[in-house]
Scaffold this motif. Structure first.
Motif: not given
Length: 487
Positions: A123-128, A452-457
């Protein structure tokens, strides 16, 4: 600092201090805690609520928070060994034993330990995530007349119409059912389309959660290989003939895990082959809203080009919003629609109306297209950062395809059999990755990992994660990584 992390940090600090207080003793006031820890009153309130939910404190309106009485000793554990016989006997007559294995799903759902970089997230990182837009939509939804009443069983008409328009073609709102997330919609679809013991054709590799659904329903997943252009039509036709299957599950757009897009010349072939086999195609259109800004025009869903009711379409808002924003749609035409509707009603009754109303508020707001443009740009930047770092620091991990949508990369290992050791070594190095084995319904042709590159800051965390992964590769594959650039 992000509000959620501030709450968690304060809860940890308060939890450590509880031993200073006797049972029933009052804790410092909220004003004192605000001044002492330099946080907002909202953070204090949420941290105390968290401790109250854990049974550690008791909050009394107007009086404050108090340490809860000590818990009584737990009752002795009972003897549950009898369940082994009961559960085994229940499936003794099944053609395909129904087994529930959530391990492949939990890889992308379980929260990593503090300090671990999440390359296995789904899933998307909270910042996204569009947190402000979702909060505003939920607040507006709660004020709608009848927002807390019972919704139509099929879903709110306006939301069904929105999903129908997004699918396109001749799909109408009457052919759409609102579901609680893509996983739930896929479960309904497979239960509706195939009886226990039946074969179901799946892409190879494919999403582990779908394999878990099939096996839990007593179905037999049969793999059909995927290449850079999606599923191979000749092998799909062979699989239908060999198995007599009546269902094929696929992800034509940015397939999980390969990132492949079904080629234009194969789209009609897949529908024709399924139609001639008298079979359904379950189209899991899970990341259409996670397109990268350099992708160009997207192909329409298969359902938009299907007049004969071959396709059962699954679309969702979850991936583009938040794991907790579980709103999706099932679209189908013909008699199968009533079966889908009946199974969904029996299983879940309906999706809570406030969540449906919030979805309508969100997708109808100016914030929605802004959010989609933002994540389109951000995901491209993260994808480029990860591919660049991998090519520089881990050139021996083969990256055959760079997708223009979705949230992950699929890499092939230089030697087979090293997935478990590499996954464990990576975690010791402080980066969580997803091993490739759970993505195959049969023996895999090689070792793989999904990153995954979406769950990182952001790009900085990606670079650090690849550096840690390089250290793990040196540990597990010393001969093969000797030529890698040293740190």
């Amino acid at each position: 600092m992000h509000e959620r992390s501030s709450v968690d940090e304060l809860a940890v600090r308060l939890r450590r201090e509880l031993d200073r207080y006797s049972s029933g003793e009052k804790l410092p006031s909220s004003r004192v805690l605000v001044d002492r820890f330099r946080v907002s009153p909202v953070t204090v309130s949420r941290a105390l609520a968290q401790l109250a939910a854990e049974g550690l404190v008791i909050t009394r309106p107007g009086a404050g928070a108090f340490r809860a009485p000590a818990r009584t000793a737990a009752a002795p554990a009972g003897d549950t060994s009898w369940q082994e016989v009961a559960l085994s006997a229940d499936g003794a007559a099944d053609l395909v034993p129904r087994s529930v294995d959530a391990s492949g799903v939990l890889v992308s759902l379980a929260a990593p330990q503090p300090g671990v970089i999440e390359f296995n997230g789904g899933y998307l990182h909270p910042s996204l995530q569009p947190e402000r837009a979702m909060s505003a939509a939920l607040a507006r939804a709660g004020r709608r007349p009848g927002a807390w009443g019972r919704p139509p069983m099929e879903g709110l008409p306006e939301l069904r119409e929105w999903f129908a328009r997004n699918i396109g073609g001749a799909v109408t709102a009457a052919e759409v059912l609102i579901s609680s997330g893509g996983q739930s919609a896929l479960t309904t679809a497979l239960r509706a389309l195939a009886p226990p013991g039946a074969p179901v054709l799946v892409e190879s590799p494919t999403y582990p959660g779908m394999l878990a659904i099939a096996r839990a329903a007593g179905l037999r997943p049969v793999p059909v290989p995927v290449d850079a252009d999606g599923v191979k039509p000749d092998l799909l036709a062979d699989a239908f003939r060999a198995t007599g299957a009546r269902v094929f599950v696929c992800q034509p757009l940015f397939q999980n895990p390969t990132g492949a897009v079904l080629a234009p010349e194969r789209r009609g072939e897949v529908l024709r082959i399924a139609r001639e086999a008298g079979a359904f195609v379950v189209e899991d259109d899970f990341v259409r809203r996670l397109v990268h800004e350099d992708a160009g025009p997207l192909p329409r869903p298969l359902a938009a080009d299907d007049p004969d009711g071959v396709v059962v379409h699954v679309g969702s808002l979850t991936k583009a919003t938040s794991p907790s924003f579980r709103v999706s749609a099932l679209a189908a035409r013909g008699p199968v629609l009533e079966r889908l509707r009946a199974i969904q009603i029996v299983d879940t009754f309906f999706v809570p109306r406030p969540l449906q109303e919030a979805a309508l508020e969100l997708v109808g707001s100016p914030a929605w297209p802004r959010h989609l443009r933002s994540i389109s740009s951000e995901l491209r930047a993260r994808r480029d950062a990860m591919t660049t770092a991998l090519r520089l620091d881990l050139p021996e991990l083969d990256l055959p395809h760079i997708p223009a949508g979705g949230y992950h990369l699929w890499l092939r290992l230089p030697e087979p059999g090293h997935e478990p050791a590499l996954t464990a070594a990576a975690l010791r190095a402080g980066v969580a990755i997803a091993p490739g084995r759970p993505y195959f319904s049969a023996e895999p042709p090689a070792g793989h990992v999904r990153l995954s590159f979406a769950a990182v800051a952001g790009p900085g965390e990606i670079a650090e994660g690849v550096r840690r992964l390089r250290a793990a590769c040196h540990e597990v594959l010393p001969a093969k990584t000797a030529r890698l650039r040293s740190p």
